[in-house]
Design a protein around this motif. Sequence first.
Motif, PDB file in Angstrom:
ATOM      1  N   GLY A 138      46.094  31.005  39.473  1.00 54.73           N
ATOM      2  CA  GLY A 138      45.113  31.261  38.439  1.00 54.73           C
ATOM      3  C   GLY A 138      44.881  32.758  38.356  1.00 54.73           C
ATOM      4  N   GLY A 140      42.310  35.928  36.200  1.00 56.22           N
ATOM      5  CA  GLY A 140      41.187  36.147  35.296  1.00 56.22           C
ATOM      6  C   GLY A 140      40.396  37.387  35.639  1.00 56.22           C
ATOM      7  N   TYR A 230      39.528  37.176  24.381  1.00 60.30           N
ATOM      8  CA  TYR A 230      40.352  36.584  25.438  1.00 60.30           C
ATOM      9  C   TYR A 230      41.271  35.526  24.815  1.00 60.30           C
ATOM     10  CZ  TYR A 230      35.946  34.193  24.736  1.00 60.30           C
ATOM     11  OH  TYR A 230      34.832  33.637  24.145  1.00 60.30           O
ATOM     12  N   MET A 233      43.219  32.983  27.212  1.00 61.73           N
ATOM     13  CA  MET A 233      42.522  32.314  28.316  1.00 61.73           C
ATOM     14  C   MET A 233      41.928  30.988  27.846  1.00 61.73           C
ATOM     15  SD  MET A 233      42.881  34.233  30.994  1.00 61.73           S
ATOM     16  CE  MET A 233      43.026  35.931  31.594  1.00 61.73           C
ATOM     17  N   ASP A 234      42.041  29.971  28.686  1.00 59.82           N
ATOM     18  CA  ASP A 234      41.571  28.632  28.316  1.00 59.82           C
ATOM     19  C   ASP A 234      40.116  28.382  28.660  1.00 59.82           C
ATOM     20  OD1 ASP A 234      44.021  27.850  27.257  1.00 59.82           O
ATOM     21  OD2 ASP A 234      44.774  27.163  29.197  1.00 59.82           O
ATOM     22  N   TRP A 254      39.020  33.218  32.081  1.00 61.17           N
ATOM     23  CA  TRP A 254      39.760  32.556  33.154  1.00 61.17           C
ATOM     24  C   TRP A 254      40.938  31.778  32.595  1.00 61.17           C
ATOM     25  CZ3 TRP A 254      35.348  29.543  36.140  1.00 61.17           C
ATOM     26  CH2 TRP A 254      34.484  30.464  36.749  1.00 61.17           C
ATOM     27  N   SER A 255      42.022  31.718  33.369  1.00 58.84           N
ATOM     28  CA  SER A 255      43.157  30.876  33.011  1.00 58.84           C
ATOM     29  C   SER A 255      43.029  29.459  33.562  1.00 58.84           C
ATOM     30  CB  SER A 255      44.459  31.490  33.546  1.00 58.84           C
ATOM     31  OG  SER A 255      44.520  31.385  34.965  1.00 58.84           O
ATOM     32  N   SER A 256      42.171  29.263  34.564  1.00 54.25           N
ATOM     33  CA  SER A 256      42.082  27.961  35.232  1.00 54.25           C
ATOM     34  C   SER A 256      40.705  27.793  35.847  1.00 54.25           C
ATOM     35  CB  SER A 256      43.172  27.840  36.308  1.00 54.25           C
ATOM     36  OG  SER A 256      43.074  28.898  37.250  1.00 54.25           O
ATOM     37  N   VAL A 274      48.683  28.157  36.279  1.00 57.09           N
ATOM     38  CA  VAL A 274      49.915  28.682  35.700  1.00 57.09           C
ATOM     39  C   VAL A 274      51.085  28.268  36.585  1.00 57.09           C
ATOM     40  CG1 VAL A 274      51.198  30.760  35.092  1.00 57.09           C
ATOM     41  CG2 VAL A 274      48.719  30.654  34.677  1.00 57.09           C
ATOM     42  N   TYR A 282      54.829  36.490  33.825  1.00 53.52           N
ATOM     43  CA  TYR A 282      53.676  36.004  33.055  1.00 53.52           C
ATOM     44  C   TYR A 282      52.845  37.207  32.633  1.00 53.52           C
ATOM     45  CZ  TYR A 282      48.946  34.019  32.461  1.00 53.52           C
ATOM     46  OH  TYR A 282      47.690  33.687  31.992  1.00 53.52           O
ATOM     47  N   ASN A 284      49.100  38.202  30.348  1.00 54.22           N
ATOM     48  CA  ASN A 284      47.908  37.785  29.613  1.00 54.22           C
ATOM     49  C   ASN A 284      47.026  39.014  29.403  1.00 54.22           C
ATOM     50  OD1 ASN A 284      45.822  36.227  28.444  1.00 54.22           O
ATOM     51  ND2 ASN A 284      46.233  34.522  29.844  1.00 54.22           N
ATOM     52  N   TRP A 286      43.243  40.595  27.782  1.00 48.65           N
ATOM     53  CA  TRP A 286      41.918  40.439  27.205  1.00 48.65           C
ATOM     54  C   TRP A 286      41.364  41.838  26.921  1.00 48.65           C
ATOM     55  CZ3 TRP A 286      37.419  41.730  30.136  1.00 48.65           C
ATOM     56  CH2 TRP A 286      37.649  41.990  31.501  1.00 48.65           C
TER      57      TRP A 286
END
Length: 291
Positions: A138, A140, A230, A233-234, A254-256, A274, A282, A284, A286
């Motif tokens: 994870g 973030g 973001y 991010m989920d 956060w991703s997770s 992930v 990978y 990501n 923000w």
Amino acid sequence: MIYTIENEALKVQISDRGAELMSIQTKDGTEYLWQGDEAYWGDRALNLFPYIARLTEGKYTLDGRTYHMDIHGFVKGSVLEVQEQEADRIVFRLTQSEETLKQYPFDFVYRIRYELEGSRLSVVFSVENPNGRTMYFGIGGHPGFFVPMEEGLAFEDYYLQFDEEKNPVRVGISPTCFVDGNDREYPLAEGGKLPLAHSLFDDDAIVLKDMAKAVTIKSDRGSKAVRVEYPGMDYLGIWHMPHTDAPYVCIEPWSSLPSRQDVVEDLSTQPGLVHLPAGETYENRWVIRIF
């Protein structure tokens, strides 16, 4: 060591410990980033890897072995090397060590890049997997922002303005801060607003999913604001220290999620992490925007 990047709009300082943001100032000297106070929260803007929040019993399993890891992973306590630096851009890098391998049995290259464009600060995470197998993690951020931002205003004068007028889902989090499965719709006020009050955080963090991909901390009585975007991010954590009058709010992309309540997670099967195949990278991004 503290490093500085700046442009015509912003001056940003970052520590090599955790590659943590230390300051975000406009050129008039106004500070927007929470400056840390042990009475409320001593950190400022943690970077989270390879896990988000808490593991049940502080441990997880992988390939039949048990590993122990502290809350939010090990980047926050590691000293990162500066790989590149320009006036308005800096890249920090961390790779595996004897200490990280005790907690996380993977080789990795973790980078975090900060870059300025006008009043926007982009934060770009990248992870390379040089192993011959899939990595699980994870990732973030955990930045805090001063609220109120201006003299004469109160915490309760502010609200969070989400970009979409829709109700997100609040992830069910137990009193011990683990996922408990009791997700529910989280109604916002008209116009996609969440008015701020210290009591919002009496049950600890508000963790959202299916939410808008940008939110602004603002007040109709003031002119200063902070927007966090973001898109990749989920989940979004919103927090300040519970049962206090803390003068800040954390906006955490956060991703997770944390571990499930009473479940010692197998890292290869925990939902939402992930999965990065061997040899791949990978990325990501923000963004913090200052008004």
